[in-house]
Design a protein around this motif. Structure first.
Motif, PDB file in Angstrom:
ATOM      1  N   THR A 179      49.679 -13.988  10.291  1.00  0.00           N
ATOM      2  CA  THR A 179      50.258 -13.808   8.960  1.00  0.00           C
ATOM      3  C   THR A 179      49.193 -13.461   7.930  1.00  0.00           C
ATOM      4  O   THR A 179      49.499 -12.936   6.865  1.00  0.00           O
ATOM      5  N   VAL A 180      47.939 -13.771   8.257  1.00  0.00           N
ATOM      6  CA  VAL A 180      46.802 -13.391   7.410  1.00  0.00           C
ATOM      7  C   VAL A 180      45.934 -12.446   8.236  1.00  0.00           C
ATOM      8  O   VAL A 180      45.480 -12.804   9.326  1.00  0.00           O
ATOM      9  N   HIS A 181      45.727 -11.240   7.723  1.00  0.00           N
ATOM     10  CA  HIS A 181      45.087 -10.210   8.537  1.00  0.00           C
ATOM     11  C   HIS A 181      43.593 -10.095   8.256  1.00  0.00           C
ATOM     12  O   HIS A 181      43.086  -9.053   7.859  1.00  0.00           O
ATOM     13  N   ASP A 182      42.906 -11.215   8.467  1.00  0.00           N
ATOM     14  CA  ASP A 182      41.451 -11.208   8.496  1.00  0.00           C
ATOM     15  C   ASP A 182      41.032 -11.978   9.746  1.00  0.00           C
ATOM     16  O   ASP A 182      41.881 -12.464  10.499  1.00  0.00           O
ATOM     17  N   GLU A 183      39.715 -12.080   9.982  1.00  0.00           N
ATOM     18  CA  GLU A 183      39.274 -12.695  11.237  1.00  0.00           C
ATOM     19  C   GLU A 183      39.731 -14.146  11.339  1.00  0.00           C
ATOM     20  O   GLU A 183      40.182 -14.597  12.406  1.00  0.00           O
ATOM     21  N   ALA A 184      39.656 -14.884  10.245  1.00  0.00           N
ATOM     22  CA  ALA A 184      40.091 -16.278  10.272  1.00  0.00           C
ATOM     23  C   ALA A 184      41.586 -16.372  10.585  1.00  0.00           C
ATOM     24  O   ALA A 184      42.025 -17.236  11.353  1.00  0.00           O
ATOM     25  N   GLY A 185      42.368 -15.479   9.996  1.00  0.00           N
ATOM     26  CA  GLY A 185      43.805 -15.467  10.248  1.00  0.00           C
ATOM     27  C   GLY A 185      44.134 -15.156  11.691  1.00  0.00           C
ATOM     28  O   GLY A 185      45.047 -15.757  12.285  1.00  0.00           O
ATOM     29  N   TYR A 186      43.386 -14.228  12.278  1.00  0.00           N
ATOM     30  CA  TYR A 186      43.595 -13.887  13.690  1.00  0.00           C
ATOM     31  C   TYR A 186      43.213 -15.047  14.588  1.00  0.00           C
ATOM     32  O   TYR A 186      43.906 -15.356  15.563  1.00  0.00           O
ATOM     33  N   ARG A 187      42.116 -15.706  14.274  1.00  0.00           N
ATOM     34  CA  ARG A 187      41.686 -16.850  15.096  1.00  0.00           C
ATOM     35  C   ARG A 187      42.716 -17.984  15.024  1.00  0.00           C
ATOM     36  O   ARG A 187      43.022 -18.627  16.027  1.00  0.00           O
ATOM     37  N   THR A 188      43.252 -18.198  13.832  1.00  0.00           N
ATOM     38  CA  THR A 188      44.267 -19.234  13.674  1.00  0.00           C
ATOM     39  C   THR A 188      45.503 -18.929  14.520  1.00  0.00           C
ATOM     40  O   THR A 188      46.035 -19.808  15.213  1.00  0.00           O
ATOM     41  N   ALA A 189      45.955 -17.679  14.481  1.00  0.00           N
ATOM     42  CA  ALA A 189      47.196 -17.304  15.155  1.00  0.00           C
ATOM     43  C   ALA A 189      47.041 -17.242  16.670  1.00  0.00           C
ATOM     44  O   ALA A 189      47.906 -17.735  17.404  1.00  0.00           O
ATOM     45  N   TYR A 190      45.958 -16.643  17.131  1.00  0.00           N
ATOM     46  CA  TYR A 190      45.880 -16.318  18.554  1.00  0.00           C
ATOM     47  C   TYR A 190      45.029 -17.283  19.379  1.00  0.00           C
ATOM     48  O   TYR A 190      45.317 -17.488  20.561  1.00  0.00           O
ATOM     49  N   ILE A 191      44.020 -17.860  18.785  1.00  0.00           N
ATOM     50  CA  ILE A 191      43.154 -18.769  19.547  1.00  0.00           C
ATOM     51  C   ILE A 191      43.518 -20.223  19.267  1.00  0.00           C
ATOM     52  O   ILE A 191      43.856 -20.979  20.186  1.00  0.00           O
ATOM     53  N   ASP A 192      43.501 -20.622  17.998  1.00  0.00           N
ATOM     54  CA  ASP A 192      43.857 -22.002  17.671  1.00  0.00           C
ATOM     55  C   ASP A 192      45.288 -22.310  18.098  1.00  0.00           C
ATOM     56  O   ASP A 192      45.572 -23.365  18.677  1.00  0.00           O
ATOM     57  N   GLY A 193      46.199 -21.397  17.820  1.00  0.00           N
ATOM     58  CA  GLY A 193      47.592 -21.619  18.169  1.00  0.00           C
ATOM     59  C   GLY A 193      47.807 -21.792  19.656  1.00  0.00           C
ATOM     60  O   GLY A 193      48.538 -22.690  20.099  1.00  0.00           O
ATOM     61  N   LEU A 194      47.167 -20.939  20.446  1.00  0.00           N
ATOM     62  CA  LEU A 194      47.301 -21.061  21.897  1.00  0.00           C
ATOM     63  C   LEU A 194      46.697 -22.375  22.380  1.00  0.00           C
ATOM     64  O   LEU A 194      47.284 -23.053  23.246  1.00  0.00           O
ATOM     65  N   ARG A 195      45.563 -22.757  21.830  1.00  0.00           N
ATOM     66  CA  ARG A 195      44.957 -24.047  22.207  1.00  0.00           C
ATOM     67  C   ARG A 195      45.910 -25.200  21.897  1.00  0.00           C
ATOM     68  O   ARG A 195      46.042 -26.139  22.678  1.00  0.00           O
ATOM     69  N   HIS A 196      46.561 -25.134  20.758  1.00  0.00           N
ATOM     70  CA  HIS A 196      47.493 -26.200  20.389  1.00  0.00           C
ATOM     71  C   HIS A 196      48.649 -26.287  21.383  1.00  0.00           C
ATOM     72  O   HIS A 196      49.009 -27.374  21.837  1.00  0.00           O
ATOM     73  N   VAL A 197      49.217 -25.143  21.736  1.00  0.00           N
ATOM     74  CA  VAL A 197      50.345 -25.141  22.668  1.00  0.00           C
ATOM     75  C   VAL A 197      49.913 -25.662  24.040  1.00  0.00           C
ATOM     76  O   VAL A 197      50.639 -26.442  24.676  1.00  0.00           O
ATOM     77  N   LEU A 198      48.755 -25.264  24.494  1.00  0.00           N
ATOM     78  CA  LEU A 198      48.252 -25.758  25.780  1.00  0.00           C
ATOM     79  C   LEU A 198      48.052 -27.277  25.738  1.00  0.00           C
ATOM     80  O   LEU A 198      48.347 -27.977  26.716  1.00  0.00           O
ATOM     81  N   ALA A 199      47.597 -27.785  24.593  1.00  0.00           N
ATOM     82  CA  ALA A 199      47.427 -29.233  24.446  1.00  0.00           C
ATOM     83  C   ALA A 199      48.775 -29.947  24.451  1.00  0.00           C
ATOM     84  O   ALA A 199      48.916 -31.031  25.024  1.00  0.00           O
TER      85      ALA A 199
END
Length: 288
Positions: A74-94
């Motif tokens: 939803t935020v199109h900068d590097e932090a926004g991408y990390r939140t959506a694709y890396i942090d989010g996936l880590r959360h779901v896996l947890a």
């Protein structure tokens, strides 16, 4: 016959279309998103925020056969991408681990933006992923997180999604959009129904015992130079004026191959931009 259960994390436009298709085939479908009011029945709503570590209160109990991770930044900068694709996936896996759930397969919805090729050549799943921008680099990192998750994983690299409600190019053409023709800027696209359809195809194939590869590209049969698409759309829309200056949207130019997905038996409903945009324009005419 056992019923397959799937959780679609990031159940937006593509995810909702996927969920409805699977539900029609008898699957139990859970859709995780922040605003679950938009989810149509029979998708079972799971209200949750992928950017936060708090597990959703209505997380599915029991086993989950499949996980589709289909988030959108939803935020199109590097932090926004990390939140959506890396942090989010880590959360779901947890959250899966917390509930003792190990799906048979995880499908991670990625992007052809992981490729950095600019010479107009053909690209497939074995091609180098050497994106220079942050979006492609972060997406490639997220892909690897999925592949290293301990769950059998498949990455689906979707190309430019278009369809109802995704009419940016149509609007630009109406305004006289002019793009350079030399060198040709090849673009790759997939109709939103075909993006959802390919995801459903992969899930159903896995459920029936077909061995999946770890990566597929989601694209139609006919990558085309952007100026050719614009000229065709101008004819369909009856546009005669041109903008004063030409616009180059991007520097990249490549042609993505869908040969691996087609070898598995998938066929896009909209094989080319003519068929896909033709259906969109017909739908717009009917709305008038």
């Amino acid at each position: 016959m056992t019923v397959s259960q799937v959780l679609i994390a990031g159940c937006g436009d593509v995810g909702t279309r996927l969920g409805l298709q699977l539900a029609a085939e008898g699957w139990t479908v859970y859709g995780l998103r922040r605003s679950v009011q938009r989810l149509p029945a029979p998708i079972i709503p799971v209200a949750g925020d992928l950017s936060g570590a708090q597990c959703p209160a209505d997380w599915p109990a029991g086993s989950l056969d499949y996980l589709v991770y289909s988030a959108a930044a939803t935020v199109h900068d590097e932090a926004g991408y990390r939140t959506a694709y890396i942090d989010g996936l880590r959360h779901v896996l947890a959250w899966l681990a917390k509930h003792g759930q190990t799906p048979k397969r995880l499908i991670f919805v990625s992007s052809s933006g992981v490729y950095g090729q600019q010479d107009g050549g053909w690209v497939d799943e074995t091609s180098a992923t050497e994106a220079t921008g942050f979006s492609g680099k972060v997406m490639r990192e997220a892909e690897q997180l999925a592949l290293d998750s301990g769950i059998a994983a498949t990455v689906l690299r979707l190309t430019g999604i278009y369809g109802p409600g995704r009419e940016w190019l149509l609007n630009q053409v109406r305004q006289g959009y002019r793009v350079a023709s030399e060198p040709p800027l090849y673009g790759n696209r997939i109709h939103v129904d075909d993006a959802a359809g390919l995801l459903a195809f992969l899930l159903q194939a896995d459920a029936s015992g077909v061995a999946l590869d770890d990566c597929y590209i989601g694209v139609d049969d006919a990558p085309a130079p952007l100026h050719e698409v614009v000229i065709w759309l101008r004819e369909q829309l009856g546009v005669s004026h041109w903008a004063e200056e030409s616009t180059v949207r991007r520097a990249g130019s490549k042609r993505c191959s869908n040969a691996r997905a087609k070898a598995l038996g998938w066929t896009p409903k909209y094989a080319s931009y003519q068929q896909g945009y033709g259906a969109i324009l017909q739908g717009l005419d009917q709305e008038k």
